[in-house]
Design an enzyme around this catalytic site. Structure first.
Site, PDB file in Angstrom:
ATOM      1  CG  ASP A 216      -1.935   1.041   1.275  1.00 31.18           C
ATOM      2  OD1 ASP A 216      -2.793   1.013   0.384  1.00 31.18           O
ATOM      3  OD2 ASP A 216      -1.921   1.898   2.181  1.00 31.18           O
ATOM      4  CD  GLU A 277      -2.108   2.339  -3.658  1.00 34.97           C
ATOM      5  OE1 GLU A 277      -3.186   2.886  -3.882  1.00 34.97           O
ATOM      6  OE2 GLU A 277      -1.450   2.552  -2.616  1.00 34.97           O
TER       7      GLU A 277
HETATM    8  C1  NOJ Z   1      -4.371   3.026  -0.848  1.00 39.00           C
HETATM    9  C2  NOJ Z   1      -5.508   2.090  -0.618  1.00 39.00           C
HETATM   10  O1  NOJ Z   1      -5.768   1.372  -1.786  1.00 39.00           O
HETATM   11  C3  NOJ Z   1      -6.660   2.933  -0.149  1.00 39.00           C
HETATM   12  O2  NOJ Z   1      -7.858   2.220  -0.132  1.00 39.00           O
HETATM   13  C4  NOJ Z   1      -6.324   3.500   1.194  1.00 39.00           C
HETATM   14  O3  NOJ Z   1      -7.337   4.380   1.614  1.00 39.00           O
HETATM   15  C5  NOJ Z   1      -5.003   4.275   1.154  1.00 39.00           C
HETATM   16  N1  NOJ Z   1      -3.987   3.588   0.407  1.00 39.00           N
HETATM   17  C6  NOJ Z   1      -4.485   4.491   2.547  1.00 39.00           C
HETATM   18  O4  NOJ Z   1      -4.006   3.294   3.067  1.00 39.00           O
END
Ligand code: NOJ
Length: 553
Positions: A216, A277
């Site tokens: 993440d 991500e």
């Molecule tokens: C990216 C995640 O995919 C999202 O859903 C989340 O709110 C943020 N990161 C914070 O962790």
């Protein structure tokens, strides 16, 4: 012109060509019947995923969490939240997935913890300058009495990026940084104790047998020295899409962390994978995440954010294969996830809709559902023909649209609350998915409870309806996945057909792909034998917003 080969031989480095299905656990299948999906629910539906034909699943967070950001606020990285079950439920799910040849990737959230994490609670009680505070980013405020935040950064969810604490003696104290919600304090990744803790967390899940991690906010963990002020440029996107340097996105220092994690994964047998991500403004910068000694995959968000336009789509595909190929990595294609408007709606939007904005009852430019679904199906037909890996998001195989009419009182996304309802946020893509048309909660559970209301028109998208319809989106996905696997389309190279019109056209070996993004039907080669069409059609012309795979007789 042929584009660079994907390098792996079949069976090795599975992540190069895998189709990975994202499960958003709270909305997938609910065995307990409390209205929130769970691990036992996933185990019970693994046969459906096997039948769909995916290689792996990625589970969004199910670790212990107060659920202020749907689990992306982790309070204990080594346990399962009771909402979703127990560690034993996880082990059972993993074993059952592996027994079916499905690999399992779990979500790791290293940029921030929950404010309920033991370390943050200790930091609140400890004094400024203490080792407990040094695990997070605490700073004194600006202004005469420290009453102003340390800098001007704006949170992704709206409002400022700093929260002021009250010290143990009751006086207003330091501030801590949170890129997201105030309940999600950022770790300080320059602190070796934080690094060691996460090596240990990686090993905890690798020891249990997971095949990898989706990481993440993989572009946010290092902040520029001195935390300088920053004002977003025109058109900047809250998740990192600014052409100028952003002091908290994509800092060079993050790469050391992934080189370190790559070595941790290498301690284990088999091919374990890291998928980042990382929302970055260019493909060249995105490709830095997958240099040979770093992560294995990183989501191709420039592709996801490309609108339904032939020239733009051809360009992003070509540039992606070049940029990732230049570092020896596959592109990781993706069209939908739990943070963006579902692509069966997004591709027909007629007004701007920045990432995280969502669509609600009062949104401008709402998509036409018929056009959206046609484009969504055609887009997936293009994507699954491309070399590299691809991620699918639960429900897209049913052609689910965004849920656009969720009443305000049901909304849960912190974005909605932090912006006083100016941005609807992401609830519309997170609604529990329909399994059976005539069952409570469409078969999501057997009680009818659902943490977000399911739209009435979703009965027609239920899996049991689509299973009996050879023209359904589910039937299309199954066909695409079967052909992709048999023809090993995830590997190898791509040859463009330069037609000079509003099509996306290329060849993969003897398989041709043609998508019509123009506003009129186009002729199909009379020699074509259609293998798959994104929509049924009659005659010798390819309708608008339709894609085919074909061979030549
Ligand atoms: C990216 C995640 O995919 C999202 O859903 C989340 O709110 C943020 N990161 C914070 O962790």
């Amino acid at each position: 012109m042929a584009q660079l080969e994907q390098f792996a031989a079949p069976g090795t480095q599975w992540w190069r060509s895998a189709v990975i299905y994202q499960i958003y656990p709270r909305s997938f299948a609910d065995a307990s019947g409390d209205g929130i999906g769970d691990l036992a629910g996933i185990t019970g539906r693994l046969d459906d995923l096997k039948e769909l034909g995916v290689d792996a699943i990625w589970l969004s967070p199910f670790m212990t969490s107060p659920q202020k950001d749907a689990g992306y606020d982790v309070a204990d990285y080594r346990d399962v939240d009771p909402l979703f079950g127990t560690l034993a439920d996880f082990d059972a799910m993993l074993e059952q997935a592996h027994a079916r040849g499905i690999r399992v990737i779990v979500d790791l959230v290293p940029n921030h913890s929950s404010d309920q994490h033991a370390w943050f609670q200790e930091a609140l009680k400890a004094a400024p300058g203490s080792p407990e505070r040094a695990r997070y980013i605490f700073r004194d405020g600006r202004g005469e009495n420290g009453e102003l935040p340390p800098n001007n950064w704006e949170s992704v969810f709206g409002g400022g990026m700093w929260e002021r604490v009250t010290e143990a003696d009751g006086t207003p104290g330091q501030w801590y940084l949170h890129i997201f919600d105030p309940t999600q304090p950022d770790f300080d990744w320059t602190n070796e104790e934080v690094r060691e803790e996460f090596r240990s967390i990686l090993r905890f899940w690798l020891d249990r047998g997971v095949d990898g991690f989706r990481v993440d906010v993989a572009h946010g963990m290092i902040k520029a020295d001195g935390l300088p002020d920053y004002s977003p440029g025109d058109g900047a996107d809250s998740m990192g899409g600014d052409q100028t340097e952003v002091p908290y996105w994509g800092q060079d220092g993050v790469h050391d962390i992934y080189r370190d994690w790559n070595r941790v994964l290498a301690e284990y047998d088999g091919d374990r994978a890291l998928c980042g991500e990382a929302w970055l403004p260019t493909l060249e910068r995105t490709a830095l995440w997958v240099r040979p000694d770093e992560m294995h995959q990183t989501f191709n968000f420039p592709y996801l954010t490309t609108e339904w336009d032939a020239a733009a789509l051809r360009a992003v595909i070509r540039d992606s294969l070049d940029a990732f190929g230049a570092v020896g990595a596959p592109s990781t294609w993706v069209l939908s996830n739990h943070d963006v408007v579902r692509h069966a709606s997004r591709l027909a939007l007629t007004a701007e809709n920045p990432q995280g904005e969502g669509i609600g009852p009062n949104s401008p430019g709402k998509p036409d559902p018929v056009i959206g679904l046609s484009r969504g199906r055609a887009a997936t037909t293009i994507m699954l023909a491309l070399p590299g890996s691809a991620y699918l998001y639960q429900g897209e195989e049913l052609g689910l649209p965004e849920a656009m009419e969720i009443p305000d009182e049901f909304r849960q996304d912190p974005t909605w609350f932090r912006t006083d309802g100016k941005r609807y946020g992401r609830d519309g893509c997170r609604v529990p998915i329909p399994w059976q048309a005539d069952a409570p909660a469409y078969g999501f559970n057997d009680t009818g409870a659902s943490w977000l209301p399911q739209p009435e028109e979703w009965a027609e998208f239920a899996r049991d309806v689509e299973e009996n319809d050879p023209t359904s989106t589910l039937a299309l996905y199954k066909q695409l996945l079967r052909e992709r696997r048999e023809r090993q389309l995830g590997l190898g190279s791509l040859v463009w057909h330069d037609r000079g019109d509003d099509t996306v056209a290329f060849r993969r070996g003897d398989l041709h792909v043609l998508a019509n993004l123009s506003d009129a039907p186009i002729d199909i080669d009379p020699q074509a034998r259609i293998v798959i069409a994104s929509e049924p059609f009659e005659g010798s012309q390819l309708p608008v917003d339709t894609a085919i795979w074909y061979t030549l007789n």
